[in-house]
Scaffold this motif. Structure first.
Motif: not given
Length: 534
Positions: A109-115, A135-147, A163-172
């Motif tokens: 999932t996006g959560r597991r990949f970012i984690a 479990n706290r990814l939703e509270t992080m500014p980087e996650v909100k910034l990438c939507g 959506e994949i591109r934004r997930t990659l950006l958030c992880r980066a």
């Protein structure tokens, strides 16, 4: 204190196989925001990969001048690109264990990949528990910034390209790398996603421009195939162009000076635009005549090509397509648009047979109901396909030479598994020449840039002049030259009245004059689509 962040003087870019750029001279200082731009095959991508440590900068000792190589971001650089997104999907496919399970393997999932960059288990250990921070990814500014708050529980393989591109950006961002290289970041993004990304870029680069060399802050280099949607915060431009011996630096200076150069180039280009378009149409018509024996038979008076009746498609309790009725008649060229995740690709995959939910729905193709005994080959012989999925599949057999990639279009196969005929070989060479690949038939698909690969796949889809040509973001990764040539070619193909286009794009400038019918998808609305004729 020195304000120099990267200094590359009298160096070449190479790997164990070859030299990609014989000479580079460039310096990035604090207080600057750089755009790196260049056409397909210009060496731009290799330069960026060298900055990230994936290729080598080597000092040219025989240049007669003192060479220099300094990089404050060595071992702390991340590239976010179409190439990276494709590689991620390839990895998901390689890890897929559906064949060994009694259910579909949803993958990461996006959560597991970012984690994974926050101390979580890597891809090969994706069944292990996640760290508490996940479990706290939703509270992080980087996650909100990438939507990406709303797609954290979605499998990567079920995300749209945007959506994949934004997930990659958030992880980066969460990786805390010192330098991020954003390559063609707006490609495939809807208007809302582009707005999110542009605001992100302006915010991060705004900090970058005010910071000194010693400050701990994330810095960004923007890379583009075309000079479009350039943020105001860009101050300098480095341009690469193809040369006889690899790539070369063709401009290095301020954004203002580069825009003056572009204006002069555009004025010159307009002088030959009409002649080039006419020459392309003439060359296409000649190839069409020469290869008539290899083209699909088109029967005059054919009626409905595609018919969907009350179609419903979804997963995880979420309907992507709801109660959809839609028909396509010969010669009705459709522009399909809607936000990322609205179901555009899902709709096309119902037609191509890549979505198995087609068998649970009332879908008719070329006069036959899907699931009534026809084979996938019966369907695909009438289709030409350009899609992200196809691109990924071809990358996984990337050692195929360009000649065989084009010929595979006559056989609807990924790769070529039979001996080509002399007629097919001659036809493929003509198509390669038309697309600007003359003399490169022995190059391997994997050796091309992402954009060049996409251009080859468009030609592959067009060679048999199919009844329906499916184009899912066909211009991804194409530079301005290739993009204009491909759009002109598609318009010419539409003019033959034997091929009907279904075209998905987020870029309004890529809509073709022949596309008089528009299918607009509206997720989470009832009805979820509208059809417009203009």
């Amino acid at each position: 204190m020195s304000q120099t962040l990267i200094s590359i003087q009298h160096c070449r870019v190479q790997d164990m196989r070859q030299v990609y750029i014989p000479e580079v001279n460039w310096q990035m200082n604090a207080g600057q925001a750089w755009l790196v731009i260049g056409g397909n095959g210009s060496g731009k991508d290799m330069f960026l990969r060298a900055i990230a440590g994936e290729k080598d900068f080597v000092v040219n000792e025989d240049s007669g001048q003192s060479g220099l190589l300094e990089n404050a971001f060595a071992a702390s650089t991340e590239i976010v690109s179409l190439e990276r997104a494709a590689a991620l999907i390839e990895e998901e496919r390689e890890l897929d264990e559906t064949d060994y399970m009694n259910r579909v393997d949803e993958g990461r999932t996006g959560r597991r990949f970012i984690a994974e960059v926050l101390g979580g288990p890597d891809a090969k250990h994706r069944n292990q528990p996640l760290p508490l921070i996940a479990n706290r990814l939703e509270t992080m500014p980087e996650v909100k910034l990438c939507g990406v708050e709303g797609i954290l529980e979605r499998g990567l393989k079920y995300m749209s390209t945007g959506e994949i591109r934004r997930t990659l950006l958030c992880r980066a961002l969460l990786s805390k790398k010192k330098l991020l290289i954003l390559s063609d970041p707006f490609a495939g993004l809807d208007a809302q996603s582009r707005k999110i990304l542009l605001e992100f870029f302006q915010t991060i680069v705004g900090r970058q421009l005010k910071s000194s060399a010693g400050e701990e802050t994330t810095r960004i280099i923007l890379a583009m195939e075309r000079y479009t949607e350039i943020p105001e915060t860009i101050t300098h431009v480095l341009e690469f162009a193809a040369a006889e011996r690899g790539g070369k630096v063709s401009f290095c200076g301020t954004k203002a000076d580069y825009e003056k150069l572009l204006a002069d180039r555009e004025a010159e280009k307009q002088k030959t635009r009409s002649a080039e378009k006419s020459a392309l149409a003439e060359a296409f018509n000649q190839i069409s005549q020469d290869t008539a024996a290899l083209q699909n038979e088109h029967i005059a008076g054919e009626k409905t090509l595609i018919q969907l009746n009350k179609v419903n498609v979804g997963w995880d309790g979420r309907l992507v397509l709801r109660d959809m009725d839609w028909s396509v008649l010969p010669g009705e060229h459709w522009l399909i648009r809607g936000p990322n995740g609205s179901g555009k690709t899902t709709l096309l995959e119902l037609i191509t047979g890549d979505n198995k939910q087609v068998y649970a729905n009332d879908v008719w193709l070329f006069g036959h109901k899907r699931g009534s005994g026809e084979t996938i080959w019966d369907i695909k012989k009438n289709l030409g396909i350009v899609s992200y999925r196809l691109h990924v599949e071809y990358r996984m057999v990337g050692g195929t030479d360009l000649l065989r990639v084009i010929i595979s279009g006559f056989h609807d196969s990924i790769g070529l598994y039979e001996q080509p005929t002399d007629v097919e070989i001659a036809a493929a060479k003509k198509w390669l020449s038309l697309a600007g690949f003359a003399g490169r038939e022995n190059d391997s698909f994997s050796s091309l840039s992402y954009g060049e690969q996409r251009a080859i796949l468009i030609i592959r889809a067009a060679v048999k002049q199919p009844k329906v040509l499916i184009l899912d973001e066909p211009c991804h990764g194409l530079d301005e030259g290739y993009r204009q040539k491909i759009l002109d070619l598609l318009e010419t193909i539409a003019g033959t009245k034997t091929t009907t286009l279904l075209h998905v794009t987020h870029d309004p400038s890529e809509a073709l004059p022949c596309e008089k019918h528009i299918l607009e998808l509206h997720p989470n609305e009832v009805p979820m689509y509208t059809c417009i004729s203009i």
